[in-house]
Design a protein around this motif. Structure first.
Motif, mmCIF file in Angstrom:
data_model
loop_
_atom_site.group_PDB
_atom_site.id
_atom_site.type_symbol
_atom_site.label_atom_id
_atom_site.label_comp_id
_atom_site.label_asym_id
_atom_site.label_seq_id
_atom_site.Cartn_x
_atom_site.Cartn_y
_atom_site.Cartn_z
ATOM 1 N N ALA A 124 0.876 -0.995 -0.098
ATOM 2 C CA ALA A 124 0.083 -0.022 0.091
ATOM 3 C C ALA A 124 0.785 1.412 -0.124
ATOM 4 O O ALA A 124 0.610 2.033 -0.647
ATOM 5 C CB ALA A 124 -0.740 -0.031 1.238
ATOM 6 N N GLN A 125 2.155 1.126 0.950
ATOM 7 C CA GLN A 125 2.882 2.526 0.902
ATOM 8 C C GLN A 125 3.736 2.739 -0.539
ATOM 9 O O GLN A 125 3.872 3.698 -0.843
ATOM 10 C CB GLN A 125 3.879 2.194 2.062
ATOM 11 C CG GLN A 125 3.324 2.129 3.203
ATOM 12 C CD GLN A 125 4.395 1.858 4.377
ATOM 13 O OE1 GLN A 125 5.462 1.545 3.974
ATOM 14 N NE2 GLN A 125 4.026 2.475 5.737
ATOM 15 N N LEU A 126 3.865 1.634 -1.243
ATOM 16 C CA LEU A 126 4.567 1.563 -2.569
ATOM 17 C C LEU A 126 3.769 2.223 -3.356
ATOM 18 O O LEU A 126 4.100 3.187 -4.173
ATOM 19 C CB LEU A 126 5.179 0.120 -3.019
ATOM 20 C CG LEU A 126 5.618 0.054 -4.158
ATOM 21 C CD1 LEU A 126 7.223 0.876 -4.226
ATOM 22 C CD2 LEU A 126 6.384 -1.546 -4.521
ATOM 23 N N LYS A 127 2.360 1.768 -3.416
ATOM 24 C CA LYS A 127 1.538 2.226 -4.455
ATOM 25 C C LYS A 127 1.255 3.917 -4.158
ATOM 26 O O LYS A 127 0.943 4.638 -5.129
ATOM 27 C CB LYS A 127 0.314 1.702 -4.398
ATOM 28 C CG LYS A 127 0.509 0.274 -5.014
ATOM 29 C CD LYS A 127 -1.190 -0.347 -4.763
ATOM 30 C CE LYS A 127 -1.170 -1.982 -4.993
ATOM 31 N NZ LYS A 127 -2.523 -2.489 -4.830
ATOM 32 N N LYS A 128 1.429 4.216 -3.072
ATOM 33 C CA LYS A 128 1.167 5.739 -2.736
ATOM 34 C C LYS A 128 2.670 6.373 -2.823
ATOM 35 O O LYS A 128 2.430 7.701 -2.516
ATOM 36 C CB LYS A 128 0.558 5.761 -1.424
ATOM 37 C CG LYS A 128 -0.792 5.253 -1.674
ATOM 38 C CD LYS A 128 -1.835 5.609 -0.206
ATOM 39 C CE LYS A 128 -1.225 5.342 1.118
ATOM 40 N NZ LYS A 128 -2.077 4.384 1.889
ATOM 41 N N ALA A 129 3.642 6.035 -2.909
ATOM 42 C CA ALA A 129 4.785 6.510 -3.038
ATOM 43 C C ALA A 129 4.981 7.773 -3.592
ATOM 44 O O ALA A 129 4.591 7.821 -4.990
ATOM 45 C CB ALA A 129 6.095 5.648 -3.059
ATOM 46 N N ARG A 130 5.383 8.815 -3.223
ATOM 47 C CA ARG A 130 5.441 10.081 -4.083
ATOM 48 C C ARG A 130 7.048 10.729 -4.067
ATOM 49 O O ARG A 130 7.362 11.573 -4.898
ATOM 50 C CB ARG A 130 4.693 11.132 -3.231
ATOM 51 C CG ARG A 130 3.176 11.031 -3.330
ATOM 52 C CD ARG A 130 2.733 11.124 -4.771
ATOM 53 N NE ARG A 130 1.584 10.751 -5.223
ATOM 54 C CZ ARG A 130 1.039 9.554 -5.713
ATOM 55 N NH1 ARG A 130 2.019 8.694 -6.029
ATOM 56 N NH2 ARG A 130 -0.085 9.044 -5.769
ATOM 57 N N THR A 131 7.936 9.978 -3.168
ATOM 58 C CA THR A 131 9.487 10.474 -3.344
ATOM 59 C C THR A 131 10.015 9.092 -3.576
ATOM 60 O O THR A 131 9.706 8.153 -3.324
ATOM 61 C CB THR A 131 9.766 11.049 -1.894
ATOM 62 O OG1 THR A 131 9.989 9.912 -0.941
ATOM 63 C CG2 THR A 131 8.949 12.245 -1.647
#
Length: 144
Positions: A124-131
């Protein structure tokens, strides 16, 4: 697994899966992992075998065979702004390009990817990664 910032892109936009795979492949070329023909082989593999490279909801793992132009092993990560569709029921927002020189390396790279993708929280964090740093940290944590 430590990933250099050169092999990570976030906020990419792609009009379709083919463009996303080519962007991913371009990172592998720029990093010296593969020859240009490897990228064509990655695209052709999906045309030939279908979207089997979608290995988890929202995650694609484009790759080709070592003899298609792998120079040295490596992976790259592209996180798109919006998912692209392979078929009505398969889409991906994260593309993890894989270049392996042999089966053992292939399995080692897959294991590193699976430690991130197989963990629903990390995924979930990977899909939302912005940096780039967010992506790096997820992969570094995975190889404890």
């Amino acid at each position: 697994m430590k990933l250099n910032e050169e092999v990570i892109r976030v906020g990419q936009s792609a009009s379709d899966w083919e463009e996303a795979v080519k962007q991913c492949g371009q990172l592998l070329i720029e990093n010296g992992n593969v020859e240009a023909r490897y990228v064509n082989a990655m695209v052709n593999t999906v045309h030939t075998l279908g979207p089997y490279i979608v290995i988890a909801p929202g995650v694609a793992l484009p790759h080709a065979r070592p003899e298609d132009g792998v120079l040295q092993q490596g992976i790259c990560v592209c996180v798109l702004q919006k998912p692209v569709s392979f078929s009505p029921d398969k889409e991906a927002i994260v593309f993890i390009g894989l270049a392996a020189q042999n089966k053992v390396m292939h399995l080692n790279l897959l294991k590193a990817v699976a430690e991130v993708v197989g963990d629903s929280e990390k995924l979930a964090q990977l899909k939302k990664a912005r940096t780039v740093r967010e992506v790096q940290q997820l992969f570094e944590k995975g190889s404890g």
